[in-house]
Design a protein around this motif. Structure first.
Motif, PDB file in Angstrom:
ATOM      1  N   THR A  52       9.535  25.050  36.812  1.00 52.18           N
ATOM      2  CA  THR A  52       9.183  24.105  37.879  1.00 52.18           C
ATOM      3  C   THR A  52       7.821  23.455  37.609  1.00 52.18           C
ATOM      4  O   THR A  52       7.623  22.275  37.915  1.00 52.18           O
ATOM      5  CB  THR A  52       9.152  24.816  39.247  1.00 52.18           C
ATOM      6  OG1 THR A  52       8.387  26.004  39.112  1.00 52.18           O
ATOM      7  CG2 THR A  52      10.541  25.117  39.738  1.00 52.18           C
ATOM      8  N   ALA A  53       6.880  24.228  37.043  1.00 60.68           N
ATOM      9  CA  ALA A  53       5.559  23.653  36.722  1.00 60.68           C
ATOM     10  C   ALA A  53       5.702  22.635  35.599  1.00 60.68           C
ATOM     11  O   ALA A  53       5.050  21.586  35.593  1.00 60.68           O
ATOM     12  CB  ALA A  53       4.584  24.758  36.319  1.00 60.68           C
ATOM     13  N   VAL A  54       6.590  22.916  34.660  1.00 61.45           N
ATOM     14  CA  VAL A  54       6.820  21.999  33.533  1.00 61.45           C
ATOM     15  C   VAL A  54       7.398  20.673  34.039  1.00 61.45           C
ATOM     16  O   VAL A  54       6.926  19.596  33.681  1.00 61.45           O
ATOM     17  CB  VAL A  54       7.767  22.644  32.484  1.00 61.45           C
ATOM     18  CG1 VAL A  54       8.186  21.632  31.430  1.00 61.45           C
ATOM     19  CG2 VAL A  54       7.106  23.855  31.853  1.00 61.45           C
ATOM     20  N   ILE A  55       8.386  20.750  34.919  1.00 62.50           N
ATOM     21  CA  ILE A  55       9.018  19.485  35.359  1.00 62.50           C
ATOM     22  C   ILE A  55       8.096  18.670  36.274  1.00 62.50           C
ATOM     23  O   ILE A  55       8.222  17.462  36.367  1.00 62.50           O
ATOM     24  CB  ILE A  55      10.413  19.676  36.016  1.00 62.50           C
ATOM     25  CG1 ILE A  55      10.320  20.525  37.256  1.00 62.50           C
ATOM     26  CG2 ILE A  55      11.446  20.212  35.067  1.00 62.50           C
ATOM     27  CD1 ILE A  55      10.898  19.827  38.420  1.00 62.50           C
ATOM     28  N   PHE A  56       7.156  19.331  36.951  1.00 60.54           N
ATOM     29  CA  PHE A  56       6.269  18.582  37.848  1.00 60.54           C
ATOM     30  C   PHE A  56       5.118  17.903  37.088  1.00 60.54           C
ATOM     31  O   PHE A  56       4.638  16.839  37.476  1.00 60.54           O
ATOM     32  CB  PHE A  56       5.691  19.521  38.922  1.00 60.54           C
ATOM     33  CG  PHE A  56       4.773  18.804  39.870  1.00 60.54           C
ATOM     34  CD1 PHE A  56       5.280  17.876  40.775  1.00 60.54           C
ATOM     35  CD2 PHE A  56       3.399  19.007  39.829  1.00 60.54           C
ATOM     36  CE1 PHE A  56       4.445  17.179  41.632  1.00 60.54           C
ATOM     37  CE2 PHE A  56       2.550  18.305  40.684  1.00 60.54           C
ATOM     38  CZ  PHE A  56       3.072  17.393  41.586  1.00 60.54           C
ATOM     39  N   ASP A  57       4.688  18.491  35.980  1.00 58.54           N
ATOM     40  CA  ASP A  57       3.481  18.048  35.270  1.00 58.54           C
ATOM     41  C   ASP A  57       3.713  16.695  34.566  1.00 58.54           C
ATOM     42  O   ASP A  57       4.535  16.610  33.652  1.00 58.54           O
ATOM     43  CB  ASP A  57       3.124  19.133  34.236  1.00 58.54           C
ATOM     44  CG  ASP A  57       1.814  18.829  33.540  1.00 58.54           C
ATOM     45  OD1 ASP A  57       1.250  17.734  33.757  1.00 58.54           O
ATOM     46  OD2 ASP A  57       1.369  19.706  32.762  1.00 58.54           O
ATOM     47  N   PRO A  58       2.989  15.623  34.926  1.00 61.66           N
ATOM     48  CA  PRO A  58       3.195  14.332  34.245  1.00 61.66           C
ATOM     49  C   PRO A  58       2.952  14.405  32.739  1.00 61.66           C
ATOM     50  O   PRO A  58       3.575  13.659  31.970  1.00 61.66           O
ATOM     51  CB  PRO A  58       2.179  13.394  34.905  1.00 61.66           C
ATOM     52  CG  PRO A  58       1.683  14.082  36.116  1.00 61.66           C
ATOM     53  CD  PRO A  58       1.974  15.542  35.995  1.00 61.66           C
ATOM     54  N   ASP A  59       2.079  15.337  32.307  1.00 61.16           N
ATOM     55  CA  ASP A  59       1.808  15.462  30.861  1.00 61.16           C
ATOM     56  C   ASP A  59       3.068  15.822  30.080  1.00 61.16           C
ATOM     57  O   ASP A  59       3.225  15.420  28.925  1.00 61.16           O
ATOM     58  CB  ASP A  59       0.763  16.556  30.605  1.00 61.16           C
ATOM     59  CG  ASP A  59      -0.647  16.020  30.832  1.00 61.16           C
ATOM     60  OD1 ASP A  59      -0.838  14.780  30.799  1.00 61.16           O
ATOM     61  OD2 ASP A  59      -1.552  16.844  31.067  1.00 61.16           O
ATOM     62  N   THR A  60       3.954  16.598  30.707  1.00 58.60           N
ATOM     63  CA  THR A  60       5.190  17.015  30.029  1.00 58.60           C
ATOM     64  C   THR A  60       5.912  15.794  29.453  1.00 58.60           C
ATOM     65  O   THR A  60       6.420  15.827  28.327  1.00 58.60           O
ATOM     66  CB  THR A  60       6.145  17.689  31.058  1.00 58.60           C
ATOM     67  OG1 THR A  60       5.491  18.816  31.610  1.00 58.60           O
ATOM     68  CG2 THR A  60       7.464  18.086  30.425  1.00 58.60           C
ATOM     69  N   TYR A  61       5.946  14.708  30.238  1.00 59.68           N
ATOM     70  CA  TYR A  61       6.803  13.563  29.916  1.00 59.68           C
ATOM     71  C   TYR A  61       6.233  12.695  28.796  1.00 59.68           C
ATOM     72  O   TYR A  61       6.941  11.833  28.271  1.00 59.68           O
ATOM     73  CB  TYR A  61       7.084  12.757  31.195  1.00 59.68           C
ATOM     74  CG  TYR A  61       7.822  13.601  32.216  1.00 59.68           C
ATOM     75  CD1 TYR A  61       9.202  13.608  32.265  1.00 59.68           C
ATOM     76  CD2 TYR A  61       7.122  14.454  33.083  1.00 59.68           C
ATOM     77  CE1 TYR A  61       9.876  14.414  33.169  1.00 59.68           C
ATOM     78  CE2 TYR A  61       7.789  15.267  33.990  1.00 59.68           C
ATOM     79  CZ  TYR A  61       9.167  15.247  34.030  1.00 59.68           C
ATOM     80  OH  TYR A  61       9.835  16.059  34.915  1.00 59.68           O
ATOM     81  N   VAL A  62       4.982  12.934  28.449  1.00 54.03           N
ATOM     82  CA  VAL A  62       4.411  12.236  27.289  1.00 54.03           C
ATOM     83  C   VAL A  62       5.183  12.664  26.030  1.00 54.03           C
ATOM     84  O   VAL A  62       5.325  11.902  25.081  1.00 54.03           O
ATOM     85  CB  VAL A  62       2.905  12.564  27.153  1.00 54.03           C
ATOM     86  CG1 VAL A  62       2.332  12.001  25.870  1.00 54.03           C
ATOM     87  CG2 VAL A  62       2.147  12.063  28.377  1.00 54.03           C
ATOM     88  N   TYR A  63       5.723  13.897  26.061  1.00 53.45           N
ATOM     89  CA  TYR A  63       6.435  14.425  24.891  1.00 53.45           C
ATOM     90  C   TYR A  63       7.950  14.321  25.025  1.00 53.45           C
ATOM     91  O   TYR A  63       8.681  14.511  24.069  1.00 53.45           O
ATOM     92  CB  TYR A  63       6.020  15.896  24.663  1.00 53.45           C
ATOM     93  CG  TYR A  63       4.513  16.006  24.558  1.00 53.45           C
ATOM     94  CD1 TYR A  63       3.848  15.629  23.393  1.00 53.45           C
ATOM     95  CD2 TYR A  63       3.749  16.386  25.664  1.00 53.45           C
ATOM     96  CE1 TYR A  63       2.464  15.646  23.325  1.00 53.45           C
ATOM     97  CE2 TYR A  63       2.367  16.409  25.599  1.00 53.45           C
ATOM     98  CZ  TYR A  63       1.730  16.030  24.432  1.00 53.45           C
ATOM     99  OH  TYR A  63       0.364  16.032  24.365  1.00 53.45           O
ATOM    100  N   GLY A  64       8.436  14.035  26.242  1.00 55.39           N
ATOM    101  CA  GLY A  64       9.887  13.912  26.433  1.00 55.39           C
ATOM    102  C   GLY A  64      10.304  14.516  27.762  1.00 55.39           C
ATOM    103  O   GLY A  64       9.548  15.259  28.383  1.00 55.39           O
TER     104      GLY A  64
END
Ligand code: HEM
Length: 449
Positions: free
Chosen positions: A9-21
């Motif tokens: 859940t922390a991964v999907i919320f973090d905008p930084d995650t989406y920089v990588y995909g």
């Protein structure tokens, strides 16, 4: 020492995650485990933590939430995960049709649907096809190109037509949409690509009140009225011009219409619709089109399949939207105590539907991670569902069809020529740069004689 793994859940919320995909593996695990999960809203940069929300992962439950606006409201807390910062900010975003519930929503939607008829869309389609060819022909003259940048011009030009704006002012639309959608991204938050040479009077009114970045380099919050005064100044000028000189565009039609009670669209309503179109009709395609190209780059055999059988193009476009899903989530607020798939939800809690997960739900889509240009049926939710189903869906589809038809006509092979740069956002599945190169098709043989 290695960092302990973070919860999904922390991964999907973090905008930084989406920089990588997009974290599809996390979505897969969450969707398999349970239909609805509580997600903590952790602090992000300068933004404080929020109260948290219920995330809905599965296709069937996403649809159920969206078709029950009496239970899950777009109006109560608006439709973005983060709550507006102040009661004034909430009151302001609630004036947008996107953040209304029936019956207020139905009134504006009805007026707009009438001025957005299949005939209006068909009239735009011919111009869209010509423009798509011009864009791809110009691209073909160069050896390689940033497809995300080049293709972004099509939705801008189309939107300028819909809104009845001078073509040259379309760069303002680019700036506004970037500021609103890219507020979590340093490059987009203060972007300025507008040419100051010979601005139109409407552009001049906008540029005169355009805010500058503060000492910390940040622009004011663009999701408040005071944060984006340039867009409102432009919309105001445009509305008063259109009332005096109505054209053939959708916005002129809207301004001159009356509803069933004989009421016209007010200036405030027009300004908020302008905001909605400027953002919703632009940023979504600016990410959906390069997203579709990534699908083809990753599946070159599907490119060849499409080139050999053009009748697949409409299906391929829908599959691009399922596979890439430009808008990853939308929010509602529970208006009374209820249950989603047996999970108790309390009145006032936020409920966030994840299209990015529902569109990969194996209960609905066989082999969901595979991009299948001919997929049918394809009951994807990229355009939402229920009363707020995307009003621009047909226009979006026709732009994608036109652009990919032009690409298939000119290029025998397309391939990556550099790194994809993704947008830092937990809302839009965004691509900022997509460098590609190609091999041109042989020109058709000229008959002898
Ligand atoms: C690939 C491109 C697009 C995608 C993925 C997309 C996605 C969506 C989604 C998911 C919603 C539902 C919001 C909700 O349930 O709260 C929506 C609503 C909307 N979209 Fe789109 N959209 C796209 C293109 C467009 C275009 C081209 C236009 C206009 C020219 C447009 C105008 C709107 C409007 C006005 C709404 C609000 C409808 C309402 O509140 O009743 N969209 N869109």
């Amino acid at each position: 020492m290695a960092r302990p793994p973070r919860p999904d859940t922390a991964v999907i919320f973090d905008p930084d995650t989406y920089v990588y995909g997009v974290p599809y593996d996390a979505f897969d695990r969450l969707r398999a485990r349970e239909p609805v999960t509580w997600v903590e809203e952790l602090p992000v940069g300068p933004w404080p933590p929020g109260p948290g929300y219920w995330a809905v992962w599965r296709h069937v439950d996403v649809r159920w939430v969206l078709r029950n606006p009496g239970l899950f409201s777009s109006h109560a807390g608006a439709t973005q995960i983060r709550d507006p910062a102040t009661p004034d900010d909430l009151a302001y975003v609630r004036q947008s049709m996107l953040n209304m519930d029936p019956p207020e929503h139905s009134r504006l939607r009805g007026l707009l649907s009438r001025s957005f008829t299949p005939r209006e869309v068909a009239a735009l389609e011919r111009t869209i096809e010509q423009r798509a060819r011009t864009i791809v022909d110009a691209m073909a003259e160069t050896g390689e190109s940033d497809f995300a940048k080049v293709a972004a011009d099509l939705p801008l030009l189309t939107l300028a037509d819909v809104l009845g704006m001078p073509e040259d002012d379309r760069h303002l639309l680019f700036d506004w949409a970037s500021r609103v959608i890219g507020y979590q991204d340093a490059e987009y938050a203060s972007i300025d690509v507008t040419d100051r040479q010979a601005p139109t009077p409407m552009a001049m009114a906008a540029l005169a009140v355009r805010p500058s970045p503060g000492p910390d380099g940040r622009m004011p919050d663009p999701r408040t009225r005071s944060g984006i005064p340039d867009l409102y100044a432009y919309a105001h000028e445009l509305a008063s011009y259109k009332r005096r000189h109505p054209g053939a565009d959708v916005m002129s039609t809207l301004l001159t219409q009356v509803d069933d009670d004989g009421k016209r669209v007010s200036v405030a309503e027009f300004e908020n619709l302008f905001w909605l179109f400027a953002v919703a009709g632009n940023e979504t395609l600016r990410n959906g089109v390069p997203g579709g190209m990534v699908a083809l780059l990753d599946h070159p055999w599907e490119y060849d399949r499409l080139a050999a059988d053009r009748s697949l193009l409409p299906r391929a476009v829908d599959e691009m939207l399922r596979w890439w899903t430009p808008v990853m989530n939308f929010r509602r607020t529970a208006v009374r105590d209820c249950e989603i798939a047996g999970k108790p939800i309390r009145a006032g809690e936020k409920v966030v539907v994840y299209f990015a997960s529902a569109n990969r739900d194996e209960r609905v889509f066989p082999d969901p991670d595979r991009f299948d240009a001919g997929r049918s049926p394809n009951d994807h939710l990229a355009f939402g569902y229920g009363p707020h189903f995307c009003l621009g869906a047909q226009l979006a589809r026709s732009q994608m069809r036109a652009l990919f038809a032009a690409v298939l006509d000119r290029f025998k092979v397309v391939e990556r020529s550099g790194e994809v740069v993704r947008l830092r956002s937990n809302f839009q599945n965004g691509i900022k740069h997509l460098p590609i190169r190609w091999q041109l098709r042989d020109p058709p043989a000229v008959p002898a004689g």
